[in-house]
Design a protein around this motif. Structure first.
Motif, PDB file in Angstrom:
ATOM      1  N   GLY A 288       0.812  -1.212   0.000  1.00 26.96           N
ATOM      2  CA  GLY A 288       0.000   0.000   0.000  1.00 26.96           C
ATOM      3  C   GLY A 288       0.847   1.264   0.000  1.00 26.96           C
ATOM      4  O   GLY A 288       0.548   2.225  -0.727  1.00 26.96           O
ATOM      5  N   LEU A 289       1.911   1.282   0.805  1.00 30.02           N
ATOM      6  CA  LEU A 289       2.781   2.461   0.848  1.00 30.02           C
ATOM      7  C   LEU A 289       3.516   2.649  -0.476  1.00 30.02           C
ATOM      8  O   LEU A 289       3.677   3.780  -0.958  1.00 30.02           O
ATOM      9  CB  LEU A 289       3.773   2.325   2.004  1.00 30.02           C
ATOM     10  CG  LEU A 289       3.176   2.394   3.415  1.00 30.02           C
ATOM     11  CD1 LEU A 289       4.247   2.137   4.457  1.00 30.02           C
ATOM     12  CD2 LEU A 289       2.508   3.745   3.660  1.00 30.02           C
ATOM     13  N   THR A 290       3.965   1.539  -1.065  1.00 28.08           N
ATOM     14  CA  THR A 290       4.665   1.636  -2.347  1.00 28.08           C
ATOM     15  C   THR A 290       3.736   2.167  -3.432  1.00 28.08           C
ATOM     16  O   THR A 290       4.113   3.031  -4.229  1.00 28.08           O
ATOM     17  CB  THR A 290       5.227   0.257  -2.744  1.00 28.08           C
ATOM     18  OG1 THR A 290       6.115  -0.195  -1.730  1.00 28.08           O
ATOM     19  CG2 THR A 290       5.981   0.343  -4.065  1.00 28.08           C
ATOM     20  N   ASN A 291       2.503   1.660  -3.465  1.00 28.33           N
ATOM     21  CA  ASN A 291       1.540   2.146  -4.461  1.00 28.33           C
ATOM     22  C   ASN A 291       1.183   3.609  -4.238  1.00 28.33           C
ATOM     23  O   ASN A 291       1.012   4.382  -5.193  1.00 28.33           O
ATOM     24  CB  ASN A 291       0.263   1.292  -4.424  1.00 28.33           C
ATOM     25  CG  ASN A 291       0.451  -0.045  -5.112  1.00 28.33           C
ATOM     26  OD1 ASN A 291       1.322  -0.195  -5.950  1.00 28.33           O
ATOM     27  ND2 ASN A 291      -0.371  -1.010  -4.733  1.00 28.33           N
ATOM     28  N   ALA A 292       1.072   3.992  -2.968  1.00 31.10           N
ATOM     29  CA  ALA A 292       0.760   5.386  -2.677  1.00 31.10           C
ATOM     30  C   ALA A 292       1.872   6.301  -3.176  1.00 31.10           C
ATOM     31  O   ALA A 292       1.615   7.392  -3.710  1.00 31.10           O
ATOM     32  CB  ALA A 292       0.554   5.577  -1.178  1.00 31.10           C
TER      33      ALA A 292
END
Length: 376
Positions: A288-292
């Motif tokens: 999720g953090l990488t996609n954000a």
């Protein structure tokens, strides 16, 4: 302990060639005895000729057993040597009754009766019962041996097929495990490399930064790289040790992203979760953090962990709408993440939220303590 398959593998029967050699040798020996004794009232040359012809025919017992039995019946009547007749009857008696079995029965009875007729010069009914008994005994014994041979061959083939299927299953399991480890390494490297990229980008856009800041950012880059190497060493250690000894630190993960200049808020923690659940949640937050960062750079991110091991766990990563949205849709790495959750009975869903941001949610069922081996 010897397994059933190993026992079948140890069952070794002589080959057809070896049996044929032994049969011919025995018949030749009996022919010599029949000539020397002699065993028939006919001239020795007739005894020898009949015995040698029938002995030679024995070599073809597998291909033409009925013909061998017929030749043996004639040789028995002329020489008194029963070897070729018995071998022909025995070899021709298969696992199933049929026309050949009936023909062999007729040949056997005729051969035994004819031998008495040559010896005594008459054909009495008293010879019929012993002839029937001898023929039946040879055919039943031959049929039993043939049935047992076919059964042993069938069991051996089934054991070999089972072993081949087991090897295939083992290879598929190894391939699946290699794929899992590859996804594990991908998750770790993608996360760490993204952090390194963030820190390096900060230095790039601020070439005139004070030495103290440059030193701090360089230290963060070095520390992140060391963490990536350490996680890879741990994963390789898991592969060698055969169990998962990595317990993820979600708070440290969020702090590392916040240190890179992102706005990340954490609600909840993984301290009380089983290892498999904690690792799955950790990877979901990483994704999720990488996609954000890729698709909503600069947008605030909220990480939430709710529930309990008994009632089930819900992990969500939500980011607000970005002022400068990137092209593409988050979720390219969700396939492997969904597989990881599926292995421990969970689900993963990623979709836009009502505010125009993105919500990545993973759900794990309660009572997952006994599934620790599945998700590592």
């Amino acid at each position: 302990m010897v397994t059933y398959r190993e026992a079948l593998r140890r069952v070794r029967t002589p080959g057809p060639h070896a049996i044929s050699v032994a049969s011919v040798t025995v018949c030749l020996f009996l022919t010599v005895l029949a000539v020397k004794t002699p065993w028939a009232p006919l001239p020795r040359v007739v005894i020898a000729a009949a015995g040698l012809v029938a002995t030679g025919a024995v070599w073809f017992r597998d291909r033409w057993p009925t013909a061998v039995a017929a030749v043996g019946a004639g040789a028995y009547a002329l020489s008194g040597n029963p070897g070729p007749l018995l071998i022909g009857l025995f070899s021709g008696a298969g696992a199933r009754l049929g026309a050949r079995f009936a023909a062999l029965a007729v040949i056997g009875v005729a051969g035994f009766v004819a031998q008495q007729w040559v010896d005594d010069g008459r054909l009495g009914t008293d010879a019929l019962v012993p002839a029937l008994a001898a023929t039946a005994a040879v055919l039943v014994t031959g049929g039993y041996v043939a049935t047992r041979r076919e059964l042993t061959r069938s069991l051996r083939e089934r054991a070999e097929r089972a072993e081949a299927e087991q090897r295939l299953r083992d290879e598929q399991a190894r391939a699946a495990e290699r794929g899992r480890i590859a996804r594990e390494m991908h998750d770790v490297l993608a996360h760490k490399v993204t952090l390194i990229s963030l820190h390096a980008g900060g230095l790039e856009v601020n070439p005139g930064a004070v030495p103290a800041r440059i030193e701090r950012e360089a230290a963060l880059i070095r520390g992140t790289a060391q963490e990536a190497l350490e996680e890879l060493r741990k994963i390789v250690g898991v592969l060698r040790a055969g169990h998962d000894n990595i317990f993820p630190d979600l708070r440290r993960l969020v702090e590392s992203w916040a240190a890179a200049g992102n706005t990340v808020m954490l609600h909840g923690d993984l301290d009380t979760l089983p290892v498999a659940t904690a690792r799955a949640a950790y990877r979901l937050v990483q994704e999720g953090l990488t996609n954000a960062h890729k698709h909503a750079f600069g947008a605030p991110v909220t990480v939430s962990v709710t529930g309990s091991p008994r009632d089930g766990i819900t992990i969500t990563v939500t980011n607000e709408r970005s002022l400068h949205p990137a092209a593409g849709t988050p979720g390219a790495g969700l396939v492997g993440l969904a597989e990881r959750f599926r292995l421990i009975g969970g689900t993963v869903r990623g979709a836009p939220d009502d505010a125009g941001g993105w919500r990545l949610e993973g759900r794990l069922p309660g009572d997952t303590h006994d599934q620790n081996a599945a998700g590592g």
